[in-house]
Design a protein around this motif. Structure first.
Motif, short mmCIF file in Angstrom:
data_model
loop_
_atom_site.label_atom_id
_atom_site.label_comp_id
_atom_site.label_asym_id
_atom_site.label_seq_id
_atom_site.Cartn_x
_atom_site.Cartn_y
_atom_site.Cartn_z
N CYS A 85 29.99 28.15 30.59
CA CYS A 85 30.03 27.89 32.04
C CYS A 85 31.38 28.38 32.57
O CYS A 85 32.40 27.73 32.32
N LEU A 86 31.38 29.48 33.27
CA LEU A 86 32.61 30.02 33.84
C LEU A 86 32.33 30.54 35.24
O LEU A 86 31.37 31.28 35.45
N PRO A 87 33.16 30.16 36.23
CA PRO A 87 32.95 30.65 37.60
C PRO A 87 33.30 32.13 37.71
O PRO A 87 34.30 32.59 37.15
N LEU A 88 32.48 32.87 38.44
CA LEU A 88 32.66 34.32 38.54
C LEU A 88 32.91 34.75 39.98
O LEU A 88 32.30 34.24 40.92
N SER A 89 33.81 35.72 40.12
CA SER A 89 34.17 36.24 41.44
C SER A 89 34.20 37.76 41.39
O SER A 89 34.62 38.36 40.40
N LYS A 90 33.74 38.39 42.48
CA LYS A 90 33.73 39.86 42.56
C LYS A 90 34.91 40.34 43.40
O LYS A 90 35.18 39.79 44.46
#
Length: 251
Positions: A127-132
């Motif tokens: 579970c890791l938050p992802l950002s573009k």
């Protein structure tokens, strides 16, 4: 380059040129089709739609192959470098229902990937938050960031090879490049991933013609939006992927 057939794309009002070999490849890779859906085993290297310098993708090609259809849209997307299952809807009502099922997590998707190193059996859920954002070359890339969107992937070891692991990945959320970033973040990038992988280490591999991203959308199951029957489909691996598995199993 010589083309065998000229098609007219009525959706974007522009001419596209298709080889018969592409048409035959697409027809051969249809895994399931009825009045409502097409389930397709997308080959590596095909974008799902045209744009950004790409003349046409899977959706434009199928709109020409199935010219008589008045409606045809992608239910979901997969990366250009990823092969495997892609679903298209033939009716707007079906598209709407499939999107609803995706939001409610009623569609099960499983991927196969070959990663660097020995994947630990303890790494079952990431579970890791992802950002573009854009990288130094001004190309869009996905990063782990505390302010990113929540993302979750389930992993399972399928088989160990020589310093590589064949894993299955089940994305619980559907973020861009989710599986690729999650595996890379844990030190086990997918082999031949030019964006998130270990390109320096891969220079020693003698696989010039087969160095495709070793990520494949392998399995999907869902309830048919019209017939209400359970659909479960497995997409076979292509020859390049199978060759790479053979190569790393012997190495």
């Amino acid at each position: 380059m010589r083309y065998n057939t000229l098609y007219y794309n009525r959706y974007k009002k522009k001419k596209i040129y298709l080889k018969k070999s592409i048409i035959n490849l697409f027809l051969k890779n249809i895994l399931f089709e009825d009045k409502y859906l097409i389930v397709f085993n997308k080959p590596h290297g095909f974008a799902v739609h045209g744009g950004s310098g790409i003349n046409y993708g899977v959706i434009e090609i199928f709109r020409e192959i199935r010219k008589k259809l008045t409606f045809l849209e992608l239910v979901h997307r997969i990366d250009r470098d990823t092969s495997g299952i892609l679903i298209l809807a033939k009716k707007r009502s079906i598209l709407k229902k499939m999107h609803e099922n995706l939001r409610k997590k009623k569609i099960y998707k499983e991927y196969l990937a070959l990663t660097h190193g020995y994947w630990s059996h303890k790494n079952k859920i990431i579970c890791l938050p992802l950002s573009k954002r854009k990288d130094v070359k001004k190309k869009k890339k996905v990063y782990v960031h505390e302010n990113g969107k929540p993302s979750k992937t389930k992993f399972k070891v399928k088989k160990y090879f020589n310093n590589t692991t064949l894993i299955s990945a089940v994305p619980i959320t559907g973020r861009t490049h989710q599986i690729r970033v999650h595996t890379s973040q844990f030190g086990h990038p997918i082999i031949f991933d030019k964006k998130y992988g270990n390109t320096e280490q891969e220079k020693k591999y003698i696989l010039k013609k087969n160095n495709r991203l070793l990520l494949h959308s392998y399995k999907i199951s869902f309830i048919h939006p019209k017939e209400k029957t359970k659909i479960c489909i497995i997409a076979p691996l292509d020859e390049k992927f199978k060759y790479c598995l053979k190569y790393f199993s012997k190495k």
